[in-house]
Structure formats: C-alpha cells, structure tokens
Design an enzyme around this catalytic site. Sequence first.
Site, short mmCIF file in Angstrom:
data_model
loop_
_atom_site.label_atom_id
_atom_site.label_comp_id
_atom_site.label_asym_id
_atom_site.label_seq_id
_atom_site.Cartn_x
_atom_site.Cartn_y
_atom_site.Cartn_z
N VAL A 1 -7.13 57.08 47.93
CA VAL A 1 -5.67 57.02 48.00
C VAL A 1 -5.13 56.81 49.42
O VAL A 1 -3.93 56.62 49.60
CB VAL A 1 -4.94 58.24 47.38
N TYR B 1 -11.32 54.64 38.78
CA TYR B 1 -10.67 55.47 37.76
C TYR B 1 -10.35 54.65 36.51
O TYR B 1 -11.19 53.88 36.05
CB TYR B 1 -9.41 56.16 38.33
N LYS C 1 -16.40 60.39 48.07
CA LYS C 1 -17.17 60.75 46.87
C LYS C 1 -18.47 59.96 46.77
O LYS C 1 -19.44 60.41 46.15
CB LYS C 1 -16.29 60.55 45.62
N SER D 1 -10.99 59.41 48.56
CA SER D 1 -12.03 59.42 47.52
C SER D 1 -13.25 58.57 47.85
O SER D 1 -14.24 58.63 47.11
CB SER D 1 -11.44 58.97 46.19
N TYR E 1 -14.12 70.21 50.01
CA TYR E 1 -13.59 69.02 49.33
C TYR E 1 -12.40 68.43 50.11
O TYR E 1 -12.34 67.22 50.35
CB TYR E 1 -13.19 69.36 47.89
O1 DON Z 1 -8.15 64.94 45.58
C1 DON Z 1 -7.25 64.17 45.88
O2 DON Z 1 -6.24 64.06 45.21
C2 DON Z 1 -7.44 63.28 47.10
N1 DON Z 1 -8.02 63.99 48.18
C3 DON Z 1 -8.36 62.12 46.80
C4 DON Z 1 -7.91 61.32 45.64
C5 DON Z 1 -8.21 59.89 45.78
O3 DON Z 1 -8.48 59.34 46.83
C6 DON Z 1 -8.04 59.14 44.54
N2 DON Z 1 -8.15 57.73 44.85
N3 DON Z 1 -7.72 56.74 44.57
#
Ligand code: DON
Length: 305
Positions: free
Chosen positions: A259, A241, A66, A63, A189
């Site tokens: 993540v 978040y 983003k 993320s 994405y």
């Molecule tokens: O979309 C997803 O679930 C992952 N590619 C990215 C989510 C993410 O990194 C949330 N972060 N803490």
Amino acid sequence: MDYEAILKEIQEEIKPYLEQGKVADYIPALGRVNPNQFAMSLQLFDGTTFGVGDVDTKFSIQSISKVFTFTLALDLYEKTLHERVGIEPSGNPFNSLVQLEYEKGIPRNPFINAGAIVVTDMLVSGYHDKTFERIVDFIRNVSDNRALSHDKEVADSEAAYGYRNMSLINMMKSFGNIQNDIADVMAVYFQQCSISMSAHELSRAMLFLANHGVDPITQKRYISASQAKKLSSLMLTCGHYDASGDFAFKVGLPGKSGVGGGIVAIVPNLMSLCVWSPRLNARGNSLAGTKALELFTTKTELSIF
Ligand code: DON
C-alpha cells in the site's frame, strides 16, 4: 533489447494515470507522501540496472515485506507451514475478517494480512526478540545493502490505527493459530511493513528470486530452487489480493504489491523489476505501477507466458 528506451516510453505513456487513484491514508503517516511520484527500476543478472523517475526515493515497502518474511518462514518451517497458512488466492480484500472466521483462523495465503501475521508469529517462535533484526538482516543481504532501515513514524502510526490488524490477530489467537504474545508479534509486523527502500533497492532485492534462489551477482544461495518456485507461484496467484487475477491477466509475471505504492515483479531467468507510484486503485495496488508493468510486458513480450 533497448530497455532504456522502453522505460522512457512507459514513463511518457503512464503520465495520464499518475493523477488517478488515491494514496493510502488509513495509516496517517503514509498519507503524507507526494502522490504524483513514479519510478521504474529494472535489474539484470550481471548487475546492469535501468531506471526512470524517482528510482532512488525511499518509500514504505508495506506488504512487499511479506515476500521476505515468507522466504524466511519457508526456510525454517517448510514441512509444517501448511498447518498454519494456506496457499490459495483469497478473492477477498487484504485485510478481510469474514473469510478468516469461516475458515477457523487459518488464513488463505501468506500474502494477505492475516497470513503474513501468522508468518511473523512463526518467525517470533524461531527468532524471539531478535526477529525484526533477523528480517532486516535478510533484506540487507538480498539487496546487498547494509544501509536499509525502517521508518519509526510509519510503524507507530500504523500501530496507533491498527484496529483491523489487531482484530485479525485476536481472531486467529482465539482459534489457536497464534503462539506468541499478540503485542510482540504486531510490533514486528508493523516494523517490517515500515521498512523504507527505493525502487532500485527493491529490484536488486528480488534478483535472487528471479534466479531460482541464488543471487546472480554474489552467487549466494538463499533458498532452494524448489522453494523459489513455490514463492514465485504464490506471488502470481496471491500477490495482489483480490486483484491477483487482474494482475496476472494484464502483466503475466509473479509480483507483489504494497500500500506504499510499490510493486516488485520478476521475469524468471532474466531480471527483476520494481515500480512505485503512491496512488492506489480500488483494490489497494499502485494504479500507475500496475499500468507500467502491463505496458512493459506488452512492449517487450517478456511475460512468463
Ligand atoms: O497491514 C497493513 O494494513 C499494512 N501494513 C500493509 C498492507 C498492504 O501493504 C496491503 N497492500 N496492498
């Protein structure tokens, strides 16, 4: 300030936290990382870099991507962006569906999954089949490193298990908030999330933001000072978040987590930082990484407050 000594102290003090938390395994390829790694990198405006731990080990930025895609969208669509994605903290998990239904397919902010997917859709409208190349090119520019690329295994693994993200985009499409083909948007994405970078590379990539949109080393301007203000403010209020308040309270800096266990942060006018440790807390943010940043701003008094 003796940053080297401070980083060494932090490396010692976070040791008890390295075995707490859990690596993200909802993307199977991410679950295969060695979980006890730790890195902390700090970069000053004159190019001086300090680091401890596995600072050159690449990990999945997830993320954190983003921040880069929103930077591109802010530049392309500053006047209309608000019609498609909000700027308020969500108070909900990063992949939540409930709020999106109540709010008629307009995501709360660009840093939750739904918001980032809309941002990617906007980029696809602008760059078509060159979108992913354009994203990677931008990250290569801001990190002054042409060698960056993505990890196809992670992208494929996320696509194979991306049920929740597919639900989010389908719901937004049903509300008319996705303009392009769902498969095209999700391919970009998943790829942007799977870009691999080290802590040193990511702290370098954030320098332009710490300096109001201008890379302090190359002097290249990427966004206006006003856009940099908006981006940094969103990182402070929405970068973690439903734990954004907790991060702002403990760390006091604009930051963005992924993540993969990475967190980037900036001290405006002074430096950029990246920490990485794969085990996550219950809200999906690096547990030791958050603690390391908290120790850093407590020891140095370098928060924005
Ligand atoms: O979309 C997803 O679930 C992952 N590619 C990215 C989510 C993410 O990194 C949330 N972060 N803490």
